[in-house]
Design a protein around this motif. Structure first.
Motif, mmCIF file in Angstrom:
data_model
loop_
_atom_site.group_PDB
_atom_site.id
_atom_site.type_symbol
_atom_site.label_atom_id
_atom_site.label_comp_id
_atom_site.label_asym_id
_atom_site.label_seq_id
_atom_site.Cartn_x
_atom_site.Cartn_y
_atom_site.Cartn_z
ATOM 1 N N TRP A 204 -2.979 2.056 0.678
ATOM 2 C CA TRP A 204 -1.913 1.426 1.469
ATOM 3 C C TRP A 204 -2.460 0.911 2.797
ATOM 4 O O TRP A 204 -2.117 -0.178 3.264
ATOM 5 C CB TRP A 204 -0.787 2.432 1.693
ATOM 6 C CG TRP A 204 0.422 1.846 2.383
ATOM 7 C CD1 TRP A 204 0.784 0.533 2.432
ATOM 8 C CD2 TRP A 204 1.404 2.552 3.114
ATOM 9 N NE1 TRP A 204 1.947 0.385 3.143
ATOM 10 C CE2 TRP A 204 2.356 1.607 3.572
ATOM 11 C CE3 TRP A 204 1.599 3.909 3.415
ATOM 12 C CZ2 TRP A 204 3.464 1.972 4.330
ATOM 13 C CZ3 TRP A 204 2.705 4.256 4.155
ATOM 14 C CH2 TRP A 204 3.625 3.309 4.611
ATOM 15 N N LEU A 205 -3.315 1.719 3.434
ATOM 16 C CA LEU A 205 -3.899 1.297 4.702
ATOM 17 C C LEU A 205 -4.768 0.048 4.552
ATOM 18 O O LEU A 205 -4.749 -0.844 5.399
ATOM 19 C CB LEU A 205 -4.758 2.431 5.282
ATOM 20 C CG LEU A 205 -4.047 3.572 5.996
ATOM 21 C CD1 LEU A 205 -5.029 4.677 6.317
ATOM 22 C CD2 LEU A 205 -3.391 3.070 7.275
ATOM 23 N N GLY B 113 0.101 -2.407 4.144
ATOM 24 C CA GLY B 113 0.280 -1.386 5.169
ATOM 25 C C GLY B 113 0.091 -1.965 6.552
ATOM 26 O O GLY B 113 0.346 -3.141 6.781
ATOM 27 N N GLN C 8 4.459 2.590 10.213
ATOM 28 C CA GLN C 8 3.721 2.472 8.955
ATOM 29 C C GLN C 8 2.447 3.304 8.983
ATOM 30 O O GLN C 8 2.077 3.940 7.994
ATOM 31 C CB GLN C 8 3.379 1.006 8.684
ATOM 32 C CG GLN C 8 4.550 0.164 8.204
ATOM 33 C CD GLN C 8 4.123 -1.262 7.932
ATOM 34 O OE1 GLN C 8 3.408 -1.869 8.727
ATOM 35 N NE2 GLN C 8 4.554 -1.810 6.811
ATOM 36 N N ALA D 295 1.467 6.348 6.457
ATOM 37 C CA ALA D 295 0.210 6.388 5.709
ATOM 38 C C ALA D 295 -0.596 7.632 6.066
ATOM 39 O O ALA D 295 -1.230 8.244 5.204
ATOM 40 C CB ALA D 295 -0.604 5.125 5.982
ATOM 41 N N SER D 296 -0.548 8.030 7.335
ATOM 42 C CA SER D 296 -1.262 9.230 7.776
ATOM 43 C C SER D 296 -0.706 10.476 7.091
ATOM 44 O O SER D 296 -1.456 11.370 6.705
ATOM 45 C CB SER D 296 -1.154 9.386 9.298
ATOM 46 O OG SER D 296 -1.698 8.279 9.966
ATOM 47 N N GLY E 290 -2.621 6.804 0.044
ATOM 48 C CA GLY E 290 -2.479 6.500 1.464
ATOM 49 C C GLY E 290 -3.558 5.568 1.968
ATOM 50 O O GLY E 290 -3.296 4.644 2.747
ATOM 51 N N LEU F 164 0.673 10.592 4.172
ATOM 52 C CA LEU F 164 0.191 10.574 2.792
ATOM 53 C C LEU F 164 -1.239 11.089 2.699
ATOM 54 O O LEU F 164 -1.558 11.947 1.869
ATOM 55 C CB LEU F 164 0.256 9.152 2.226
ATOM 56 C CG LEU F 164 1.517 8.733 1.474
ATOM 57 C CD1 LEU F 164 1.373 7.291 1.005
ATOM 58 C CD2 LEU F 164 1.794 9.648 0.295
ATOM 59 N N VAL F 165 -2.119 10.559 3.555
ATOM 60 C CA VAL F 165 -3.537 10.931 3.494
ATOM 61 C C VAL F 165 -3.719 12.404 3.855
ATOM 62 O O VAL F 165 -4.322 13.183 3.099
ATOM 63 C CB VAL F 165 -4.375 10.044 4.431
ATOM 64 C CG1 VAL F 165 -5.825 10.543 4.474
ATOM 65 C CG2 VAL F 165 -4.347 8.595 3.964
#
Length: 290
Positions: free
Chosen positions: A131-132, A138, A261, A265-266, A128, A268-269
């Motif tokens: 990606w960010l 991201g 997006q 990503a959040s 994540g 995922l993290v």
């Protein structure tokens, strides 16, 4: 109920550090280095007073003190520099994810037994964050400032690992802030201040003092008071709310937007961190037995 309310208040204080820092820097009322220095000094004063009142004094020495002071400086100035550009919620998410990954790496270095779920969780959180921060992959962010926040996360992770050796968390934190403050002032004077130069406005100073004395100093003291009354899994879940609260604060007070997006990503993290820190096996066994 009292412990729940105190825990919620502490998480709001931690998230407020991101909102206050971004608010001060986005408004142009202070430069990043000055904000970090004033925050350190205000935190040192508040924690010193708390130690005098609650502990009858403080001890500046102790195991892990050098590592703690250096890591605190990396955190404070990386945090402030990153928020010259990053939104409050995005910065908090990067910080939180990197802190957890750093502490996971610390477990590996210490040759602690690492269960498979922590490997899976750390891998998801790392994916994540990549990606960010990956250019064009991201949400559009400044890679440089994202890396500065990642450095702050490493600093706070190392600080947390060093703090495990402390027998009195409040005294240890106070000593770290007090020793770091004069070094921080020198670092702040040496750091580049950008095109506007050194800026120290009344609003920026007030926000830095509020961040250092209240949301950092009192926030840390309150957390160390509540932490012994919480199960480790509950404490871990509570800290997952910090980036979410910071995102909400950024939208309410700073008009920051939330993209799909960024939400993905959040997930995922924070999902990776949840898998890593929560005792899922125990939860599964309890649910299957009910």
């Amino acid at each position: 109920m009292r412990v729940f309310l105190l825990t919620a208040l502490t998480m709001i204080a931690f998230a407020a550090n991101s909102v206050l820092n971004r608010m001060a820097l986005a408004g142009g009322g202070i430069d990043a280095a000055s904000f970090g220095s004033i925050r350190l000094i205000a935190g040192a004063v508040m924690l010193g007073v708390l130690c005098a009142l609650l502990r009858g004094g403080l001890t500046l020495g102790g195991r892990g003190r050098v590592a703690g002071v250096l890591a605190l400086l990396v955190y404070i100035y990386g945090f402030s520099a990153a928020y010259t550009v990053l939104d409050a919620g995005l910065g908090a998410l990067i910080l939180f994810g990197v802190v957890q990954i750093t502490m996971f790496a610390g477990s590996l270095v210490a040759r602690e037994a690492v269960p498979p779920r922590r490997w899976i969780g750390a891998a998801l959180a790392f994916a994540g964050l990549v990606w960010l921060l990956w250019p064009g992959a991201g949400p559009r962010i400044s890679v440089v400032h994202g890396l500065l926040m990642a450095a702050a996360g490493v600093g706070w992770g190392v600080y947390s690992l060093a703090g495990r050796r402390s027998t009195d968390a409040l005294r240890g934190t106070a000593a770290n802030f007090i020793l770091a403050a004069p070094l921080g002032v020198l670092i702040g004077l040496a750091l580049p201040t950008g095109a506007a130069g050194t800026v120290i406005g009344a609003q920026g100073v007030a926000l830095a003092i509020l961040s250092g004395a209240v949301t950092s100093g009192l926030g840390y003291a309150l957390w160390y008071n509540v932490l012994p009354r919480l199960a480790s899994s509950v404490a871990a879940v509570a800290q997952l709310t910090v980036p979410v609260i910071a995102m909400a604060g950024g939208m309410i007070f700073l008009g920051e937007s939330l993209s799909l997006q960024f939400v993905a990503a959040s997930v995922l993290v924070l999902g990776g961190v949840a898998i890593s820190v929560l005792p899922l096996q125990g939860l599964i066994s309890r649910s299957s037995g009910s």
